[in-house]
Design a protein around this motif. Structure first.
Motif, PDB file in Angstrom:
ATOM      1  N   ASP A  88      -8.460  -8.704  36.241  1.00  0.00           N
ATOM      2  CA  ASP A  88      -8.216  -9.623  35.133  1.00  0.00           C
ATOM      3  C   ASP A  88      -7.179  -9.033  34.175  1.00  0.00           C
ATOM      4  OD1 ASP A  88      -9.879  -7.630  34.202  1.00  0.00           O
ATOM      5  OD2 ASP A  88     -11.503  -8.962  33.574  1.00  0.00           O
TER       6      ASP A  88
ATOM      7  N   PRO B  77      -9.271 -17.350  33.045  1.00  0.00           N
ATOM      8  CA  PRO B  77     -10.317 -16.610  32.329  1.00  0.00           C
ATOM      9  C   PRO B  77     -11.551 -17.481  32.124  1.00  0.00           C
ATOM     10  CG  PRO B  77      -8.187 -16.363  31.249  1.00  0.00           C
ATOM     11  CD  PRO B  77      -8.008 -17.424  32.283  1.00  0.00           C
TER      12      PRO B  77
ATOM     13  N   TYR C 285     -17.350 -12.205  35.053  1.00  0.00           N
ATOM     14  CA  TYR C 285     -16.443 -12.571  33.959  1.00  0.00           C
ATOM     15  C   TYR C 285     -15.009 -12.257  34.375  1.00  0.00           C
ATOM     16  CZ  TYR C 285     -20.745 -12.385  31.190  1.00  0.00           C
ATOM     17  OH  TYR C 285     -22.011 -12.582  30.716  1.00  0.00           O
TER      18      TYR C 285
ATOM     19  N   LEU D 116     -11.536 -11.912  32.326  1.00  0.00           N
ATOM     20  CA  LEU D 116     -11.035 -11.823  30.958  1.00  0.00           C
ATOM     21  C   LEU D 116      -9.510 -11.835  30.950  1.00  0.00           C
ATOM     22  CD1 LEU D 116     -13.394  -9.035  29.570  1.00  0.00           C
ATOM     23  CD2 LEU D 116     -13.673 -11.503  29.384  1.00  0.00           C
TER      24      LEU D 116
ATOM     25  N   ILE E  92     -10.084 -12.013  22.298  1.00  0.00           N
ATOM     26  CA  ILE E  92     -10.200 -12.095  23.750  1.00  0.00           C
ATOM     27  C   ILE E  92     -11.445 -12.906  24.083  1.00  0.00           C
ATOM     28  CG2 ILE E  92     -10.473 -10.780  25.890  1.00  0.00           C
ATOM     29  CD1 ILE E  92      -9.031  -8.456  24.470  1.00  0.00           C
TER      30      ILE E  92
ATOM     31  N   ASN F 287     -14.679 -14.564  25.450  1.00  0.00           N
ATOM     32  CA  ASN F 287     -15.873 -14.115  26.198  1.00  0.00           C
ATOM     33  C   ASN F 287     -16.071 -12.605  26.189  1.00  0.00           C
ATOM     34  OD1 ASN F 287     -16.465 -16.785  27.020  1.00  0.00           O
ATOM     35  ND2 ASN F 287     -15.000 -16.589  28.692  1.00  0.00           N
ATOM     36  N   ILE F 288     -15.236 -11.857  25.479  1.00  0.00           N
ATOM     37  CA  ILE F 288     -15.380 -10.403  25.527  1.00  0.00           C
ATOM     38  C   ILE F 288     -16.635  -9.950  24.794  1.00  0.00           C
ATOM     39  CG2 ILE F 288     -14.098  -9.814  23.441  1.00  0.00           C
ATOM     40  CD1 ILE F 288     -12.796  -7.541  25.098  1.00  0.00           C
TER      41      ILE F 288
END
Length: 228
Positions: free
Chosen positions: A82, A120, A142, A144, A163, A165-166
């Motif tokens: 990612d 993402p 995930y 990212l 960022i 969903n971090i």
């Protein structure tokens, strides 16, 4: 002696199950490789199972059922590439003897366990056995990435650089620098994002750099643009 519909067959047996093998009735004798003498038999093992039949003239013909074992897959992990824009990819790691097709969303499937140009997001990967032996476990993963630019103009859209969903990942820290290497902002899981302000002043449109450090030691570096 060439009875109809007596060609060899390939069949798939789901692990832990059994199946019936059958040929036409009306022959004089039947001899299965497992010793059965009827026109059908129940098997629970993979491999070659043969049936020899004779007609009223004692002419003989043999048919082979090639039985292949299959089972639901077990997804054990995922190799995620990612922070790479359109080059983001996911390779599903799995075990199982079956023939599978794979999906990241449970609706669109493909034969290849590697997915390219992955956007993402949060995904629940699954694998389905093509021969009806069932679906795998669901594996959460995930992908990212970081915004290549943001526009902190107060319109409520793209005002913060963050960022997506971090916050659901392991502990991390993000450090943001200007082009001269001056530290402007540090963020962690409790931070909502950077608004382009340093010491109470709005910073100008420019390129800025960041370093993302995960608790497991993984480091991601990149840069983005602030546009006003």
């Amino acid at each position: 002696f060439d009875p109809p519909n007596f060609e060899d067959e390939t069949l798939y047996l789901c692990k832990g199950e059994e199946m019936s093998l059958t040929v036409a009735s009306g022959f004089k004798t039947y001899q299965w490789s497992n010793g059965e003498t009827n026109n059908s038999t129940i098997i629970n093992t993979a491999g070659d199972h043969t049936i020899s039949v004779t007609d009223s003239n004692d002419c003989q013909k043999t048919k082979t059922f090639k039985v292949i074992l299959s089972e639901p897959a077990t997804i054990t992990g995922a190799d995620v590439k990612d922070f790479s824009g359109i080059d983001n990819s996911v390779k599903i790691v799995y075990t199982g003897v079956g023939d599978y097709e794979f999906s990241l969303d449970g609706s669109v499937f493909q034969d290849d366990p590697t997915f390219t140009q992955v956007r993402p997001g949060i995904y629940n990967a699954v694998a389905v056995d093509k021969h009806g032996c069932g679906i795998s476990n669901s594996f959460l993963l995930y992908v990212l990435d970081y915004p290549r630019f943001f526009t902190p103009n107060g319109d409520g859209y793209n005002d913060l650089w963050t960022i997506q969903n971090i916050d659901q990942m392991p502990d991390y820290s993000v450090s943001i620098f200007d082009r001269y290497g001056k530290l402007l902002k540090q963020m962690n899981q409790n931070s909502s994002g950077w608004n382009g302000i340093f010491n109470g002043h709005e910073l100008p449109s420019d390129d800025y750099w960041f370093t993302l450090l995960f608790v497991n030691g993984k480091i991601v570096k990149g840069h983005f643009s602030l546009k006003r």
